[in-house]
Enzyme design. Structure first.
Site, short mmCIF file in Angstrom:
data_model
loop_
_atom_site.label_atom_id
_atom_site.label_comp_id
_atom_site.label_asym_id
_atom_site.label_seq_id
_atom_site.Cartn_x
_atom_site.Cartn_y
_atom_site.Cartn_z
CB CYS A 2 -0.94 0.09 1.20
SG CYS A 2 -2.06 -1.28 1.34
NE ARG A 27 4.57 1.70 -0.15
CZ ARG A 27 5.58 1.43 0.65
NH1 ARG A 27 6.81 1.62 0.24
NH2 ARG A 27 5.38 0.98 1.86
CD1 TRP A 75 -0.29 -6.30 -3.23
CD2 TRP A 75 -0.48 -6.91 -1.09
NE1 TRP A 75 0.03 -7.64 -3.13
CE2 TRP A 75 -0.08 -8.03 -1.83
CE3 TRP A 75 -0.66 -7.05 0.29
CZ2 TRP A 75 0.15 -9.27 -1.25
CZ3 TRP A 75 -0.43 -8.28 0.87
CH2 TRP A 75 -0.03 -9.38 0.10
CG ASN A 101 1.89 0.79 4.16
OD1 ASN A 101 3.03 1.20 4.17
ND2 ASN A 101 1.61 -0.47 3.96
N GLY A 102 -0.34 -1.03 6.34
CA GLY A 102 0.05 -1.86 7.48
C GLY A 102 -1.08 -2.79 7.87
CD GLU A 487 16.33 -13.47 -8.66
OE1 GLU A 487 15.79 -13.96 -7.66
OE2 GLU A 487 15.99 -12.37 -9.12
CE LYS A 491 12.99 -11.50 -10.68
NZ LYS A 491 13.78 -11.25 -9.54
CD GLU A 494 9.18 -11.70 -9.44
OE1 GLU A 494 8.60 -11.22 -8.47
OE2 GLU A 494 10.41 -11.62 -9.59
CG HIS A 510 18.45 -37.25 -5.47
ND1 HIS A 510 18.82 -38.54 -5.16
CD2 HIS A 510 19.60 -36.57 -5.68
CE1 HIS A 510 20.15 -38.63 -5.15
NE2 HIS A 510 20.64 -37.45 -5.47
CE LYS A 609 11.16 -3.13 -6.66
NZ LYS A 609 11.67 -4.40 -7.15
#
Ligand code: F6R
Length: 614
Positions: A2, A27, A75, A101-102, A487, A491, A494, A510, A609
């Protein structure tokens, strides 16, 4: 998550708020809203599900007048993204508006208590509870808005950055923070407030970072005042921002992500500047020099981070263990914080975070500090909560990263961890000078090597067209490049929503080998290194089962060129810096596949983000 923005001054608030929301959209982007007090003293609140563009469309032909206002891009945490749950939320009388925000953890208890007093709720959010609590206290105690906010915050358990306006006190904005960031911009006759400095930089470079448990009282025509929730007056530390508006724009690229990928020759140059010289093998990190005693005495290093930063941490482990011979553990901050971790004053905890605001990483730092460890930060955002909560650290200095998928921050983190490993190794005399010299030389050459690697863009774009059919991808690597495989897979998943798994190449037999068929492409990260022969047999195992192989190899690797279906040739580099170079084609591959699939690469669904909630 947010983003919040606030403005009070002589200019129309709406344009400033909307522009600020666009800057903060990284955000969160599932709903957005604004609240402004107009010249007649009416509170106008407009909010809608969707992005800031949707909010702008919604506000067309509405009364957007007013020189004071607050705004929010969301968000979702409590309640699905919809018009009702969008912020700002308003009090029962409709006079007070609040953005948040929180997460208010005890909102259920507070809600029940307010319901007993006759309050009703329209949304499913914790935020509505807070604004109604503030008004309840204001009315019951017959006190000012700031006093009501202060009293309400004493009741709240959780994390918040808030901005509040009240039509009964229309020339005031109250801001407050605990564990979620809030920055106040001091302009000429106008004041701004935002989750980070990006909405502010256009108007002023003078900012104040609010600390936890502080409340900012922003009154038109009066100097900023800050008090604590215990009603003590707090120090105002005005800082000067080093940020430019051009850093926040796409600069001709179709997406921030592509711009940020292409910025890496420069960002790596900025990252090493002043830390390694044009010649010689000295590595100068002031954080290590100033705290040499800690690094000499350290028995163990624990790296805490999340997501991509955690992947950088895995590479950091190998680098530090190799150069400094200190055992290193790498923990997900979210697991570490709830594991009753064994941390002692002989430990150094390294917290890695691009945003410097990740709630789990911040909580892990607090635990580590409580248990006596020395905490070292590797952050990008200057002045961020994590940068301020650590004992010392090294900034990666790669500039604002706006694309939600981390690219230049990852290479910056690995570059700093490489320098950190060398600096500790030099201090502890655990690394040979010729090895330091070799890696320092490689770091010096990185910008040029990245530039060369970026020339692969056209080839990778073409290659990406072949693989948009895939529903699954496997990424395999060994040694330093096992984290590169993780990584690369992150990428891809997402931003393209293709399921991708990263695995150590030798572990494939395995379990994951069962997945291999013609439908499952495998990306091998196989530059020339000590394990090169081994990875060739892993490639053969995949080929023997009909799987398509894309291999990232060192230029001139004819052996793998003969076996793999597609090769991506990177320049020759020493093993220790190879994760930085291999990440470039992996970023480009994910980017182009996502673009070809029509995905919004800068704002992938469900992501944000800066993850400031648990
Ligand atoms: C992935 C990504 C995330 C972040 C993670 C930690 O591309 O960006 O996985 O790495 O949310 O964020 P920071 O580094 O800001 O603590």
């Amino acid at each position: 998550m947010c983003g919040i923005v606030g403005y009070i001054g002589d200019n129309p608030a709406y344009e400033i708020l909307i522009k600020g929301l666009h800057r903060l959209e990284y955000r969160g982007y599932d709903s957005a809203g604004v609240a402004m007090v107009n010249g007649k003293g009416d509170l106008n609140v407009y909010k809608t599900r969707g992005k800031v563009d949707d909010l702008e469309r919604f506000c067309q032909s509405k009364d957007i007048e007013g020189c004071v206002g607050i705004a929010h891009t969301r968000w979702a945490t409590h309640g699905e993204p919809n018009d009702v749950n969008a912020h700002p939320h308003i009090s029962r009388s409709g006079r007070i508006a609040l953005v948040h925000n929180g997460t208010i953890e005890n909102y259920g208890v507070l809600k029940e208590a307010l319901e007993l007093q006759g309050c009703t709720f329209q949304s499913e959010t914790d935020t509505e509870v807070l604004v109604k609590l503030i008004e309840y206290i204001k009315e019951t105690n017959d006190c000012s808005l700031v006093e009501a906010v202060r009293e309400a915050l004493k009741e709240v358990v959780g994390a918040y950055a808030i901005a509040v306006i009240d039509t009964e006190d229309p020339d005031t904005i109250i801001g407050a923070r605990k564990s979620s960031p809030l920055v106040i911009g001091i302009g000429n006759g106008e004041t701004f407030l935002a989750s980070d400095a990006t909405p502010i930089i256009e108007y002023t470079d003078k900012v104040v970072y609010l600390n936890d448990d502080e409340i900012a009282i922003i009154r038109r025509g009066e100097p900023l005042k800050i008090i604590t929730t215990d009603n003590e007056s707090a120090k105002i530390d005005i800082q000067t921002l080093k940020l430019s508006v051009s850093q926040l724009e796409k600069g001709g690229f179709p997406h921030f992500m592509l711009k940020e990928i292409f910025e890496q020759p420069r960002t790596i140059r900025d990252c090493v500047r002043g830390r390694i010289g044009n010649t010689g093998s000295a590595v100068t990190l002031s954080g290590v020099i100033e705290h040499a005693d800690k690094f000499l005495a350290a028995r163990r290093i624990i790296i805490v981070a999340c997501g991509t930063s955690w992947h950088a941490g895995l590479i950091g482990k190998r680098l530090i263990e190799e150069a400094a011979r200190i055992p290193v553990e790498v923990a997900y901050a979210s697991e570490f914080r709830y594991s009753n971790p064994i941390v002692t004053p002989e430990d150094i905890v390294i917290a890695i975070s691009q945003s410097g605001e990740t709630a789990d990483t911040l909580a892990a730092i607090q635990i580590a500090r409580k248990r006596g460890a020395f905490v070292y930060g590797v952050c990008n955002v200057v002045g961020s909560s994590i940068a301020r909560a650590t004992d010392s650290g090294t900034y990666i200095h790669v500039g604002p990263e706006i694309g939600v998928a981390s690219t230049k921050a990852f290479t910056g983190q690995v570059t700093v961890l490489t320098m950190l490993a060398l600096a500790i190794g030099q201090l502890r005399h655990t690394i040979r000078e010729e090895d330091v010299a070799k890696t320092v030389e490689a770091l010096r050459n990185l910008p040029e090597l990245i530039k060369k690697t970026l020339k692969l863009n056209d080839k990778i774009e073409h290659l990406s067209g072949i693989f948009t059919y895939a529903h699954n991808f496997l990424y395999l690597g060994r040694g330093y490049n096992f984290p590169s495989a993780l990584e690369g897979a992150l990428k891809l998943k997402e931003i393209s929503y293709i399921h991708a798994e990263g695995y150590p190449a030798a572990e494939m037999k395995h379990g994951p080998i069962a997945l291999i068929d013609r439908e499952l492409p495998t990306v091998f990260i196989a530059p020339n290194d000590d394990l090169h022969e081994k990875i060739i047999s892993n490639i053969q195992q995949v080929k023997a089962r009909g799987g398509a192989v894309i291999a990232v190899v060192t230029k001139g690797d004819t052996t793998i060129a003969e076996i793999a279906d597609h090769i991506i040739e990177i320049p020759e580099v020493p093993e220790a810096v190879s994760p930085i170079i291999v990440s470039i084609p992996l970023q480009l591959l994910a980017y182009h596949i996502a673009v070809k699939k029509g995905c919004n690469v800068d704002m992938p669904r469900n992501l944000a983000k800066s993850v400031t909630v648990e």
